[in-house]
Design a protein around this motif. Structure first.
Motif, PDB file in Angstrom:
ATOM      1  N   SER A 278       0.815  -1.209   0.000  1.00 42.01           N
ATOM      2  CA  SER A 278       0.000   0.000   0.000  1.00 42.01           C
ATOM      3  C   SER A 278       0.850   1.261   0.000  1.00 42.01           C
ATOM      4  CB  SER A 278      -0.943   0.010   1.208  1.00 42.01           C
ATOM      5  OG  SER A 278      -0.215  -0.081   2.415  1.00 42.01           O
ATOM      6  N   GLY A 279       2.058   1.182   0.553  1.00 43.84           N
ATOM      7  CA  GLY A 279       2.946   2.331   0.571  1.00 43.84           C
ATOM      8  C   GLY A 279       4.330   1.934   0.095  1.00 43.84           C
ATOM      9  N   GLY A 280       5.155   2.937  -0.239  1.00 47.22           N
ATOM     10  CA  GLY A 280       6.494   2.642  -0.730  1.00 47.22           C
ATOM     11  C   GLY A 280       6.561   2.698  -2.238  1.00 47.22           C
ATOM     12  N   ARG A 281       7.722   2.289  -2.780  1.00 46.85           N
ATOM     13  CA  ARG A 281       7.916   2.437  -4.209  1.00 46.85           C
ATOM     14  C   ARG A 281       8.711   1.270  -4.788  1.00 46.85           C
ATOM     15  NH1 ARG A 281       9.682   7.300  -5.658  1.00 46.85           N
ATOM     16  NH2 ARG A 281       9.150   8.239  -3.667  1.00 46.85           N
ATOM     17  N   VAL A 282       8.631   1.135  -6.092  1.00 46.58           N
ATOM     18  CA  VAL A 282       9.428   0.167  -6.837  1.00 46.58           C
ATOM     19  C   VAL A 282      10.827   0.734  -7.035  1.00 46.58           C
ATOM     20  CG1 VAL A 282       9.746  -0.848  -9.133  1.00 46.58           C
ATOM     21  CG2 VAL A 282       7.500  -0.935  -8.030  1.00 46.58           C
ATOM     22  N   MET A 283      11.830  -0.086  -6.726  1.00 46.83           N
ATOM     23  CA  MET A 283      13.227   0.304  -6.942  1.00 46.83           C
ATOM     24  C   MET A 283      13.927  -0.849  -7.648  1.00 46.83           C
ATOM     25  SD  MET A 283      14.200   2.315  -3.384  1.00 46.83           S
ATOM     26  CE  MET A 283      13.688   0.958  -2.314  1.00 46.83           C
ATOM     27  N   MET A 284      13.673  -0.976  -8.938  1.00 46.09           N
ATOM     28  CA  MET A 284      14.218  -2.097  -9.696  1.00 46.09           C
ATOM     29  C   MET A 284      15.740  -2.031  -9.742  1.00 46.09           C
ATOM     30  SD  MET A 284      11.683  -3.017 -12.862  1.00 46.09           S
ATOM     31  CE  MET A 284      11.826  -1.466 -13.715  1.00 46.09           C
ATOM     32  N   GLY A 285      16.366  -3.165  -9.471  1.00 49.03           N
ATOM     33  CA  GLY A 285      17.816  -3.253  -9.474  1.00 49.03           C
ATOM     34  C   GLY A 285      18.431  -3.196  -8.099  1.00 49.03           C
ATOM     35  N   THR A 286      17.628  -2.817  -7.099  1.00 49.08           N
ATOM     36  CA  THR A 286      18.144  -2.768  -5.725  1.00 49.08           C
ATOM     37  C   THR A 286      18.429  -4.172  -5.213  1.00 49.08           C
ATOM     38  OG1 THR A 286      16.910  -0.726  -5.289  1.00 49.08           O
ATOM     39  CG2 THR A 286      17.670  -1.973  -3.372  1.00 49.08           C
ATOM     40  N   TYR A 287      17.542  -5.110  -5.547  1.00 51.74           N
ATOM     41  CA  TYR A 287      17.713  -6.507  -5.156  1.00 51.74           C
ATOM     42  C   TYR A 287      17.843  -7.369  -6.406  1.00 51.74           C
ATOM     43  CZ  TYR A 287      15.948  -4.756  -0.687  1.00 51.74           C
ATOM     44  OH  TYR A 287      15.767  -4.037   0.475  1.00 51.74           O
ATOM     45  N   GLU A 288      18.475  -8.521  -6.234  1.00 47.15           N
ATOM     46  CA  GLU A 288      18.654  -9.447  -7.351  1.00 47.15           C
ATOM     47  C   GLU A 288      17.314  -9.857  -7.938  1.00 47.15           C
ATOM     48  OE1 GLU A 288      20.583 -13.879  -8.251  1.00 47.15           O
ATOM     49  OE2 GLU A 288      20.836 -12.943  -6.289  1.00 47.15           O
ATOM     50  N   THR A 289      16.274  -9.894  -7.076  1.00 51.29           N
ATOM     51  CA  THR A 289      14.955 -10.344  -7.522  1.00 51.29           C
ATOM     52  C   THR A 289      14.208  -9.316  -8.370  1.00 51.29           C
ATOM     53  OG1 THR A 289      14.248  -9.700  -5.286  1.00 51.29           O
ATOM     54  CG2 THR A 289      14.511 -12.058  -5.729  1.00 51.29           C
ATOM     55  N   SER A 290      14.836  -8.185  -8.655  1.00 51.28           N
ATOM     56  CA  SER A 290      14.216  -7.232  -9.576  1.00 51.28           C
ATOM     57  C   SER A 290      15.151  -6.821 -10.708  1.00 51.28           C
ATOM     58  CB  SER A 290      13.758  -5.973  -8.828  1.00 51.28           C
ATOM     59  OG  SER A 290      14.853  -5.279  -8.273  1.00 51.28           O
ATOM     60  N   THR A 291      16.411  -7.210 -10.615  1.00 54.20           N
ATOM     61  CA  THR A 291      17.384  -6.846 -11.650  1.00 54.20           C
ATOM     62  C   THR A 291      16.989  -7.404 -13.009  1.00 54.20           C
ATOM     63  OG1 THR A 291      19.162  -6.773 -10.008  1.00 54.20           O
ATOM     64  CG2 THR A 291      19.813  -6.966 -12.314  1.00 54.20           C
ATOM     65  N   HIS A 292      16.474  -8.641 -13.026  1.00 54.09           N
ATOM     66  CA  HIS A 292      16.096  -9.258 -14.303  1.00 54.09           C
ATOM     67  C   HIS A 292      14.941  -8.528 -14.976  1.00 54.09           C
ATOM     68  CE1 HIS A 292      13.395 -10.906 -11.368  1.00 54.09           C
ATOM     69  NE2 HIS A 292      12.780 -11.716 -12.196  1.00 54.09           N
ATOM     70  N   LEU A 293      14.068  -7.897 -14.188  1.00 53.60           N
ATOM     71  CA  LEU A 293      12.959  -7.134 -14.761  1.00 53.60           C
ATOM     72  C   LEU A 293      13.476  -5.848 -15.409  1.00 53.60           C
ATOM     73  CD1 LEU A 293      10.268  -7.461 -11.926  1.00 53.60           C
ATOM     74  CD2 LEU A 293      10.560  -8.885 -13.959  1.00 53.60           C
ATOM     75  N   LYS A 294      14.424  -5.215 -14.738  1.00 56.10           N
ATOM     76  CA  LYS A 294      15.025  -3.987 -15.277  1.00 56.10           C
ATOM     77  C   LYS A 294      15.734  -4.266 -16.594  1.00 56.10           C
ATOM     78  CE  LYS A 294      18.003  -0.120 -13.886  1.00 56.10           C
ATOM     79  NZ  LYS A 294      18.840   0.437 -12.796  1.00 56.10           N
ATOM     80  N   LYS A 295      16.490  -5.370 -16.634  1.00 56.48           N
ATOM     81  CA  LYS A 295      17.221  -5.741 -17.851  1.00 56.48           C
ATOM     82  C   LYS A 295      16.275  -6.091 -18.990  1.00 56.48           C
ATOM     83  CE  LYS A 295      21.461  -7.394 -15.612  1.00 56.48           C
ATOM     84  NZ  LYS A 295      22.320  -8.583 -15.327  1.00 56.48           N
ATOM     85  N   ALA A 296      15.102  -6.596 -18.641  1.00 58.60           N
ATOM     86  CA  ALA A 296      14.124  -6.998 -19.672  1.00 58.60           C
ATOM     87  C   ALA A 296      13.407  -5.801 -20.296  1.00 58.60           C
ATOM     88  CB  ALA A 296      13.105  -7.966 -19.077  1.00 58.60           C
ATOM     89  N   GLY A 297      13.573  -4.623 -19.708  1.00 58.39           N
ATOM     90  CA  GLY A 297      12.916  -3.440 -20.266  1.00 58.39           C
ATOM     91  C   GLY A 297      11.581  -3.116 -19.627  1.00 58.39           C
ATOM     92  N   VAL A 298      11.356  -3.644 -18.409  1.00 54.10           N
ATOM     93  CA  VAL A 298      10.107  -3.365 -17.688  1.00 54.10           C
ATOM     94  C   VAL A 298      10.112  -1.909 -17.212  1.00 54.10           C
ATOM     95  CG1 VAL A 298       8.777  -3.930 -15.606  1.00 54.10           C
ATOM     96  CG2 VAL A 298       9.768  -5.759 -17.005  1.00 54.10           C
ATOM     97  N   ILE A 299       8.965  -1.263 -17.289  1.00 50.25           N
ATOM     98  CA  ILE A 299       8.815   0.139 -16.887  1.00 50.25           C
ATOM     99  C   ILE A 299       8.728   0.236 -15.367  1.00 50.25           C
ATOM    100  CG2 ILE A 299       7.287   2.157 -17.012  1.00 50.25           C
ATOM    101  CD1 ILE A 299       6.391   1.093 -19.791  1.00 50.25           C
TER     102      ILE A 299
END
Length: 339
Positions: A278-299
């Protein structure tokens, strides 16, 4: 010269009144607004009202009705100083978020409100919500509106509309703005947080009526599988997908997950990462579990709400924003919906 406010009734609980002989709810006659709520006569404004031809339950709200609402504002924009929209609470944040994008260079207040109890109930919250919404919409300084954006007022707080989400189906405090402070608070005094308000450039208003609802929404959960993800991400009728991820934008790192996301992006689909918190933000690349999404071109959806993300996608796709700049424009705040 009194301020002119247009009250627009789309449907919802706030516009209902109970017949105490039968117990049934019937639509309120807004032409008799002053006789039902005489306190409105103390406000320095001229209130007129218009209703949808057939008021709807907000569960039936859709982009066609958003356009109808926009057309009502457009046809009355020059004549009125502010607009108060009465709307069912269930989808109010969706509609209000959509209107914030559809109204570019807005120079007047558009205030959404509603209630948890009908206007005729003894303990109703409808009167206070309605009276204060109209009062806020009529606020002026140097003959200019104080509020010049789309807002949502509920239970003593005025919020930026595209920052809100409904959090409770029973309490009077039905809405929250987890990532942005209230624009105003109503107590003994009406306190406006001026530093929080949008100060739009003085440009001619634009009314955007083209929306593309070809959107999918996926909420991640432990056990989600490839077949389900692919059925939405790779659906040929869907042009954009919002993925509600864990925490700060995290998702499974299993090979099949990344492969489906990459395939969707290669097909030209817009994939947006929004946190299901409900609060907070997306910070892609901060953790390994989001790095692959950033590399894939996810917004990166940052701290946008799901409701505002849906509205923003419909608006951008409807206005033909090109693939090369789409990601950049989505990740840029347009109406104060994210930071």
């Amino acid at each position: 010269m009194s301020v002119k406010i247009l009250l627009i009734y789309t449907g919802g609980t706030i516009g209902m009144i109970k017949d105490y002989e039968t117990g049934a709810l019937r639509a309120f006659d807004f032409d008799k607004l002053l006789s039902r709520i005489p306190e409105l006569s103390h406000l320095n404004c001229d209130i007129q009202s218009v209703s949808f031809e057939k008021p709807i339950d907000s569960s039936n709200m859709n982009p066609q009705y958003w356009v109808r609402l926009l057309e009502i504002i457009e046809s009355n924009y020059k004549e009125f100083d502010g607009f108060v929209i009465l709307h069912g609470s269930d989808t109010m944040s969706y509609t209000a978020s959509a209107l914030s994008f559809m109204l570019e260079n807005l120079g007047k207040p558009v205030i959404f409100t509603g209630s948890q109890l009908p206007i005729g109930d003894l303990r109703t919250d409808a009167k206070e919500n309605l009276i204060t919404s109209i009062e806020i919409a009529s606020l002026q300084k140097n003959r200019q509106p104080v509020i010049r954006e789309v807002c949502l007022y509920f239970e003593y707080k005025l919020y930026r509309a595209n920052r809100t989400t409904k959090i409770n189906a029973e309490h009077f405090e039905a809405f929250a703005s987890p990532n942005y402070p209230p624009l105003a608070e109503s107590g003994v005094h009406l306190k406006i947080n001026h530093d929080m308000l949008i100060r739009p450039a003085r440009r001619k208003i634009k009314f955007h009526k083209d929306l593309d609802p070809s959107i999918g929404l996926i909420k991640l959960f432990p056990g989600i599988d490839r077949e389900f993800m692919a059925s939405i991400l790779l659906n040929e009728r869907i042009r954009a997908v919002i993925i509600e991820t864990y925490g700060a934008g995290n998702a499974p790192t299993e090979e099949w997950f990344g492969e489906v996301v990459r395939q969707a992006v290669k097909q030209g689909k817009h994939v947006v990462n929004v946190t299901q918190c409900s609060g907070g933000r997306v910070m892609m690349g901060t953790y390994e579990t989001s790095t692959h999404l950033k590399k894939a071109g996810v917004i990166n959806g940052s701290n946008i709400t799901t409701e505002a993300a849906i509205a923003k996608l419909m608006y951008l796709m409807g206005n033909g924003v090109g693939a090369k700049v789409f990601r950049t424009i989505f990740e840029t705040p347009l109406r104060g919906e994210m930071d």
